[in-house]
Design a protein around this motif. Structure first.
Motif, short mmCIF file in Angstrom:
data_model
loop_
_atom_site.label_atom_id
_atom_site.label_comp_id
_atom_site.label_asym_id
_atom_site.label_seq_id
_atom_site.Cartn_x
_atom_site.Cartn_y
_atom_site.Cartn_z
N GLU A 23 0.80 -1.21 0.00
CA GLU A 23 0.00 0.00 0.00
C GLU A 23 0.84 1.27 0.00
O GLU A 23 0.38 2.31 -0.38
N PHE A 36 -0.22 23.30 18.10
CA PHE A 36 0.69 23.06 19.22
C PHE A 36 1.18 24.40 19.79
O PHE A 36 1.14 24.62 21.00
N ASP A 57 -2.27 18.73 21.74
CA ASP A 57 -1.48 17.54 21.41
C ASP A 57 -1.92 17.15 20.00
O ASP A 57 -2.86 16.40 19.82
N ARG A 104 -1.26 15.67 16.19
CA ARG A 104 -0.45 14.71 15.44
C ARG A 104 -0.93 14.65 14.00
O ARG A 104 -2.07 15.00 13.74
N LEU A 135 7.78 17.67 14.33
CA LEU A 135 6.34 17.45 14.45
C LEU A 135 6.03 15.96 14.44
O LEU A 135 6.63 15.21 13.67
N PRO A 136 5.08 15.51 15.28
CA PRO A 136 4.75 14.08 15.31
C PRO A 136 3.84 13.69 14.15
O PRO A 136 2.63 13.84 14.20
N VAL A 137 4.46 13.18 13.09
CA VAL A 137 3.71 12.82 11.88
C VAL A 137 4.10 11.40 11.49
O VAL A 137 5.28 11.04 11.56
N MET A 138 3.12 10.61 11.10
CA MET A 138 3.43 9.26 10.62
C MET A 138 2.96 9.08 9.19
O MET A 138 2.00 9.70 8.74
N HIS A 139 3.69 8.22 8.47
CA HIS A 139 3.28 7.91 7.12
C HIS A 139 2.05 7.01 7.17
O HIS A 139 2.01 6.04 7.91
N HIS A 193 -6.57 3.53 5.22
CA HIS A 193 -6.00 2.32 5.81
C HIS A 193 -5.57 2.43 7.26
O HIS A 193 -5.35 1.43 7.91
N ASP A 194 -5.38 3.62 7.76
CA ASP A 194 -4.73 3.73 9.06
C ASP A 194 -5.62 4.20 10.20
O ASP A 194 -5.17 4.26 11.34
N GLU A 225 -7.05 1.48 13.21
CA GLU A 225 -6.24 0.97 14.32
C GLU A 225 -6.42 1.76 15.61
O GLU A 225 -6.14 1.26 16.69
N TYR A 226 -6.86 3.01 15.49
CA TYR A 226 -6.93 3.83 16.70
C TYR A 226 -8.09 3.39 17.58
O TYR A 226 -9.14 3.00 17.09
N PRO A 227 -7.90 3.50 18.90
CA PRO A 227 -9.01 3.15 19.79
C PRO A 227 -10.13 4.21 19.71
O PRO A 227 -9.90 5.34 19.28
N ALA A 249 -10.00 8.35 20.82
CA ALA A 249 -8.60 8.67 21.12
C ALA A 249 -8.31 10.17 20.96
O ALA A 249 -7.34 10.67 21.50
#
Lengths: 377, 217
Positions: B3, B51, B57, B59, B76-80, B85-86, B89-91, B94
């Motif tokens: 992906e 921020f 907080d 992201r 900076l808190p960044v994810m690919h 698709h992503d 997964e988070y509760p 959140a």
């Protein structure tokens, strides 16, 4: 191949004589942790960064090794003005439990003066981390600002975050995974069998015979080294280029053979075969999810640490999909996660090499964390 | 692995003068100290603003790896990752706010993305270009060809904007799935809030972009 044992060197260390209980149930009567530090611990004792080394690494991160004389293994990353800036952070690196650079391991002497050798008990990644925790406490540090490591070092980072969630502000697992795959175990097993097959191994009692299983250990290193590189990198560096022209059976024919042999022969001058067996076993055994009811997210439940997960596009030993699985588990635990895949053709070893995007990422992540942790103002 | 190696569709990017306004309007909708997830965080300017000015907080998730690397290297808190698709997964709960700006029309499953946003967040903030804008309607009517405007600027066979919708379409989906529209506004090409913003019918003709703040009923 007769080679002298590893050169003896004095390694800075701390000894804990009160016994150290291992995951396997055995108690080591005493624990020695060899370590190096760089930079200055600030008054609040808040700027300490623990660097965890990989399978064949050591504590000499940013200075020449007294054993090989070669420069530190991560001088591009750790040092003044580097991503892990020793002008700003107090950097600690310890030789892992089971290692052969001064920490307690198969090469160490027992209280009765004999070598542990193959009697050295099996250790786990968590045992290694517990030993590091003893060192960190000894240094008077309650909470590390960051724990950083690549490959097996990254496994230790994850174990730190899981076992001591309140003892770190940030965690940076690089080119790592929450478990060793069957393929990874298989490659390690080839290496172990090569060591066992060497007549000089003498069932692990090679010290008593005044020899070392240099051939077996060299083959183990050669097999492992292939897994640290990518096909593209091998093709780029060596291709099918011949060493000295003609066809030969016993000499090196291709340049890549010569390169691997060199990797093998230099390795045996700095690493102990029994340590190699002990540490590869520890890596193979590592499975963070299995320790938490097969739920990786449970390993990080409630964590307040900030994570930066880094993978490399051509790493097939710890591929990006493993990092992504880790990131998803961290998301399930609602952790604060940054995640980048660095495009490179250098394979698993990329974390040790000149990768400007990786270095910028690491430096920026740490700077952002330092700002939030109120360090270095 | 698959992906991420997919060719990444480029969602519509508004012109710079509007982008800042778009983000400013979104930031205005977010309370100080909130937990925020910005999906499609781009260069990270929204999370950085939240921020620094609101103590959030915040992201990010971003599909373009170069932008991710730039953002993380900027602290900076960044994810690919991506919206399709992503999020699963988070509760639950959140985040206080989950933001999806200028991207809804480019995701594979907009309805599911919205559902996930309101599962993992108490509130969702969504902006998208309005396909009901008069110029789009006029071009289709007068030429019989797919509209090409400054906002809808890619040919039909290569546009990443595979799920265009109008303001009314979006409102209908919210009603169907039981989402409460707490706030909404439409802005014209110059990024101005306009007098017709209280009338969905007029907004659907004259609003070039729409911005919604939703919560579950």
């Amino acid at each position: 191949m007769d080679l002298p044992d590893l050169p003896e060197a004095e390694h800075q260390n701390v000894r804990f004589a009160d016994g150290f209980v291992l995951d396997c149930g055995t108690t080591l009567p005493e624990l020695t942790v060899a370590y190096r530090t760089y930079g200055t611990l600030d008054a609040a004792r808040a700027n300490a960064v623990l660097v965890c080394h990989a399978l064949t690494g050591d504590q000499y991160v940013a200075e020449p090794s007294p054993v090989t004389g070669k420069e530190g293994w991560w001088t591009q990353v750790v040092g003044p003005g580097r991503p892990v800036d020793t002008d700003r952070y107090f950097v600690i690196c310890a030789n892992v439990l089971g290692g052969c650079m001064g920490s307690t391991g198969p090469r160490s002497l027992r209280p009765d003066g004999s070598r542990w050798g193959t009697d050295f008990p099996p250790v786990t990644i968590r045992d290694m981390v517990r030993a590091q925790k003893r060192l960190v406490e000894h240094l008077g540090i309650e909470r590390l600002f960051a724990v950083i490591g690549g490959s097996m070092g990254g496994m230790q980072v994850l174990e730190w975050a899981s076992t001591y969630p309140d003892a770190l502000f940030a965690a940076v697992p690089i080119a790592a995974a929450s478990h060793h795959s069957a393929q990874n175990i298989a490659f390690h097993e080839v290496g172990r069998q090569a060591i066992f097959a060497d007549p000089e191994y003498h069932g692990g009692r090679y010290h008593e015979h005044g020899t070392i299983p240099a051939r077996g250990l060299a083959v183990a290193r050669m097999a492992a080294h292939i897994t640290y590189l990518s096909e593209e990198a091998l093709a780029r560096k060596f291709g099918r280029r011949l060493q000295n022209g003609g066809l030969s059976i016993f000499g090196d024919m291709f340049q890549v053979e010569s390169y691997l042999r060199h990797q093998g022969s230099t390795f045996v001058r700095r690493f102990d075969a029994n340590s190699y067996l002990t540490i590869t076993r520890a890596m193979d055994y590592f499975d963070l999810a299995a320790d938490h009811g097969d739920d990786l997210a449970a390993a990080f439940a409630g964590t307040r640490a900030r994570f930066c997960v880094v993978s490399f596009s051509s790493d097939w030993l710890f591929p990006t999909r493993e990092s992504r699985a880790l990131v998803r588990a961290l998301n399930r635990a609602a952790a604060n996660v940054s995640f980048v895949e660095i495009p490179t053709d250098k394979g698993h070893d990329a974390f040790l090499l000149d990768e400007p995007d990786f270095h910028r990422t690491l430096a920026g992540f740490l700077a952002g964390c330092a700002e939030r942790a109120g360090i270095g103002r | 692995m698959n992906e991420i190696s997919r060719p990444t569709p480029e969602p519509i990017k508004f012109v710079a003068k509007n982008m800042r306004l778009d983000l400013r309007l979104i930031a205005e909708m977010i309370e100080p100290g909130s937990r925020v997830l910005d999906i499609g965080s781009g260069d990270g300017s929204l999370i950085e603003t939240l921020f620094r000015t609101k103590g959030c907080d915040a992201r990010g998730i971003e599909i373009d790896m170069a932008e991710v690397t730039r953002s993380v290297a900027h602290g900076l808190p960044v994810m690919h990752g991506d919206a399709d698709h992503d999020l699963a997964e988070y509760p639950d709960g959140a985040f206080d706010f989950v933001v999806l700006s200028r991207t809804l029309q480019a995701v594979e499953r907009p309805r599911e993305v919205l559902r996930q946003m309101l599962r993992i967040g108490t509130r969702a903030i969504v902006s998208f270009p309005n396909f009901g804008h008069w110029l789009v309607r006029w071009q289709l009517l007068s030429t019989g060809r797919m509209p090409m405007t400054s906002v809808w600027s890619r040919a039909w066979y290569e546009t990443p904007n595979i799920h265009p919708c109008t303001i009314r379409d979006f409102m209908a989906l919210c009603e169907q799935d039981g989402y409460v529209i707490e706030l909404w506004l439409a802005v014209d090409e110059a990024g101005q809030r306009s007098p017709w913003r209280r009338s969905p019918g007029l907004a659907n003709v004259f609003g070039e972009q729409a911005l919604f703040r939703l919560r579950k009923a």
